[in-house]
Motif scaffolding. Structure first.
Motif, PDB file in Angstrom:
ATOM      1  N   PRO A  20      28.728  37.884  40.886  1.00 27.37           N
ATOM      2  CA  PRO A  20      28.814  36.995  42.057  1.00 27.37           C
ATOM      3  C   PRO A  20      30.127  36.213  42.157  1.00 27.37           C
ATOM      4  O   PRO A  20      30.547  35.864  43.257  1.00 27.37           O
ATOM      5  N   GLU A  21      30.787  35.947  41.034  1.00 23.63           N
ATOM      6  CA  GLU A  21      32.047  35.192  41.074  1.00 23.63           C
ATOM      7  C   GLU A  21      33.237  36.108  41.349  1.00 23.63           C
ATOM      8  O   GLU A  21      34.350  35.644  41.550  1.00 23.63           O
ATOM      9  N   GLY A  22      33.021  37.443  41.330  1.00 20.56           N
ATOM     10  CA  GLY A  22      34.084  38.425  41.481  1.00 20.56           C
ATOM     11  C   GLY A  22      34.192  39.249  40.213  1.00 20.56           C
ATOM     12  O   GLY A  22      33.748  38.846  39.143  1.00 20.56           O
ATOM     13  N   GLY A  23      34.761  40.426  40.326  1.00 16.41           N
ATOM     14  CA  GLY A  23      34.911  41.301  39.175  1.00 16.41           C
ATOM     15  C   GLY A  23      33.612  42.014  38.827  1.00 16.41           C
ATOM     16  O   GLY A  23      32.678  42.088  39.630  1.00 16.41           O
ATOM     17  N   TYR A  24      33.566  42.527  37.612  1.00 17.67           N
ATOM     18  CA  TYR A  24      32.445  43.348  37.132  1.00 17.67           C
ATOM     19  C   TYR A  24      32.045  42.876  35.736  1.00 17.67           C
ATOM     20  O   TYR A  24      32.891  42.432  34.955  1.00 17.67           O
ATOM     21  N   PHE A  25      30.754  43.018  35.399  1.00 15.96           N
ATOM     22  CA  PHE A  25      30.285  42.545  34.097  1.00 15.96           C
ATOM     23  C   PHE A  25      29.075  43.329  33.630  1.00 15.96           C
ATOM     24  O   PHE A  25      28.421  44.036  34.404  1.00 15.96           O
ATOM     25  N   ARG A  26      28.777  43.166  32.355  1.00 18.09           N
ATOM     26  CA  ARG A  26      27.504  43.622  31.773  1.00 18.09           C
ATOM     27  C   ARG A  26      27.233  42.787  30.534  1.00 18.09           C
ATOM     28  O   ARG A  26      28.107  42.617  29.687  1.00 18.09           O
ATOM     29  N   GLU A  27      26.029  42.243  30.466  1.00 15.35           N
ATOM     30  CA  GLU A  27      25.644  41.511  29.258  1.00 15.35           C
ATOM     31  C   GLU A  27      25.525  42.510  28.111  1.00 15.35           C
ATOM     32  O   GLU A  27      24.888  43.554  28.256  1.00 15.35           O
ATOM     33  N   ASN A  56      43.310  43.165  43.043  1.00 13.92           N
ATOM     34  CA  ASN A  56      43.414  41.770  43.480  1.00 13.92           C
ATOM     35  C   ASN A  56      42.150  40.956  43.242  1.00 13.92           C
ATOM     36  O   ASN A  56      42.014  39.857  43.773  1.00 13.92           O
ATOM     37  N   ASP A  57      41.209  41.493  42.458  1.00 11.88           N
ATOM     38  CA  ASP A  57      39.986  40.754  42.134  1.00 11.88           C
ATOM     39  C   ASP A  57      40.341  39.439  41.442  1.00 11.88           C
ATOM     40  O   ASP A  57      41.367  39.338  40.760  1.00 11.88           O
ATOM     41  N   PHE A  58      39.477  38.460  41.581  1.00 10.75           N
ATOM     42  CA  PHE A  58      39.609  37.211  40.837  1.00 10.75           C
ATOM     43  C   PHE A  58      38.224  36.667  40.548  1.00 10.75           C
ATOM     44  O   PHE A  58      37.242  37.038  41.190  1.00 10.75           O
ATOM     45  N   SER A  59      38.164  35.807  39.560  1.00 11.76           N
ATOM     46  CA  SER A  59      36.943  35.084  39.234  1.00 11.76           C
ATOM     47  C   SER A  59      37.021  33.757  39.981  1.00 11.76           C
ATOM     48  O   SER A  59      37.883  32.928  39.687  1.00 11.76           O
ATOM     49  N   ALA A  60      36.150  33.573  40.964  1.00 11.95           N
ATOM     50  CA  ALA A  60      36.179  32.378  41.812  1.00 11.95           C
ATOM     51  C   ALA A  60      35.770  31.142  41.015  1.00 11.95           C
ATOM     52  O   ALA A  60      35.086  31.227  39.986  1.00 11.95           O
ATOM     53  N   GLU A 118      42.437  34.809  37.241  1.00  9.60           N
ATOM     54  CA  GLU A 118      43.109  35.830  38.033  1.00  9.60           C
ATOM     55  C   GLU A 118      44.025  36.651  37.133  1.00  9.60           C
ATOM     56  O   GLU A 118      44.569  36.142  36.158  1.00  9.60           O
ATOM     57  N   ARG A 119      44.154  37.917  37.506  1.00  9.31           N
ATOM     58  CA  ARG A 119      45.045  38.811  36.760  1.00  9.31           C
ATOM     59  C   ARG A 119      46.496  38.404  36.992  1.00  9.31           C
ATOM     60  O   ARG A 119      46.850  37.943  38.072  1.00  9.31           O
ATOM     61  N   VAL A 120      47.313  38.600  35.990  1.00  7.39           N
ATOM     62  CA  VAL A 120      48.754  38.430  36.118  1.00  7.39           C
ATOM     63  C   VAL A 120      49.306  39.771  36.576  1.00  7.39           C
ATOM     64  O   VAL A 120      48.935  40.819  36.035  1.00  7.39           O
ATOM     65  N   ALA A 121      50.158  39.755  37.584  1.00  9.31           N
ATOM     66  CA  ALA A 121      50.707  41.005  38.130  1.00  9.31           C
ATOM     67  C   ALA A 121      51.322  41.841  37.007  1.00  9.31           C
ATOM     68  O   ALA A 121      52.052  41.337  36.166  1.00  9.31           O
TER      69      ALA A 121
END
Length: 170
Positions: A20-27, A56-60, A118-121
């Motif tokens: 929900p905050e952005g990006g992808y995850f798995r516990e 350009n994904d980011f964690s909000a 956020e990712r660094v370019a």
């Protein structure tokens, strides 16, 4: 047809899902040991996830009720921005310090602090793969996504960054 990127392959190989905050995850871990928190909540002692940002994904901006330790695994470096109680902004650059001067492999976000990432370019990598360990264990019921307008009003010196890394506005 879209090329199969390293990020796509990792998302598939690790079984990651949208967060929900952005990006992808798995516990990947939830302690079977339970602890009683100071407010009498019963929680797993610790949890861990894989977390991936691509393109350009980011964690909000969000906050949780527990300390969260971020671990760099692979890809481009990542900036984790933390807003402190006294209005300061602390940015941790996660990455391989041998390849990215000033980067560290781990950084901790204190409980109840607003933070975003956020990712660094990077021309070489299209993703950042991390792990996050939370203690006491993470619960979605304790996850709060920030309202950008309210957060920017509380941290006016950092309003541009708050709005850039937000998904919700009042």
């Amino acid at each position: 047809m879209q090329a199969d990127t390293t990020a796509d392959r990792l998302i598939h190989a690790l079984g990651l899902q949208p967060h929900p905050e952005g990006g992808y995850f798995r516990e990947t871990y939830r302690s079977t040991e339970a602890i009683r928190c100071s407010d009498d909540r019963q929680r797993a002692a610790s949890t861990a996830i894989y977390y991936l940002l691509r393109g350009n994904d980011f964690s909000a901006w969000h906050r949780i009720r527990s300390d969260e330790l971020w671990h760099f695994h692979a890809g481009a470096p990542l900036d984790v921005h933390v807003l402190t109680g006294n209005g300061q902004l602390v940015t941790h650059r996660l990455g391989n310090p041998l390849e990215h001067p000033g980067a560290v492999f781990q950084a901790m976000v204190p409980a109840n602090h607003w933070f975003a990432a956020e990712r660094v370019a990077s021309a070489r990598d299209d993703f950042s793969l991390l792990g996050c360990t939370v203690a006491p264990g993470f619960e979605f019921s304790e996850f709060e996504l920030a309202d950008a307008s309210r957060l920017a009003a509380s941290f006016p010196d950092h309003a541009e960054l708050v709005h850039r890394l937000s998904r919700r506005n009042a």
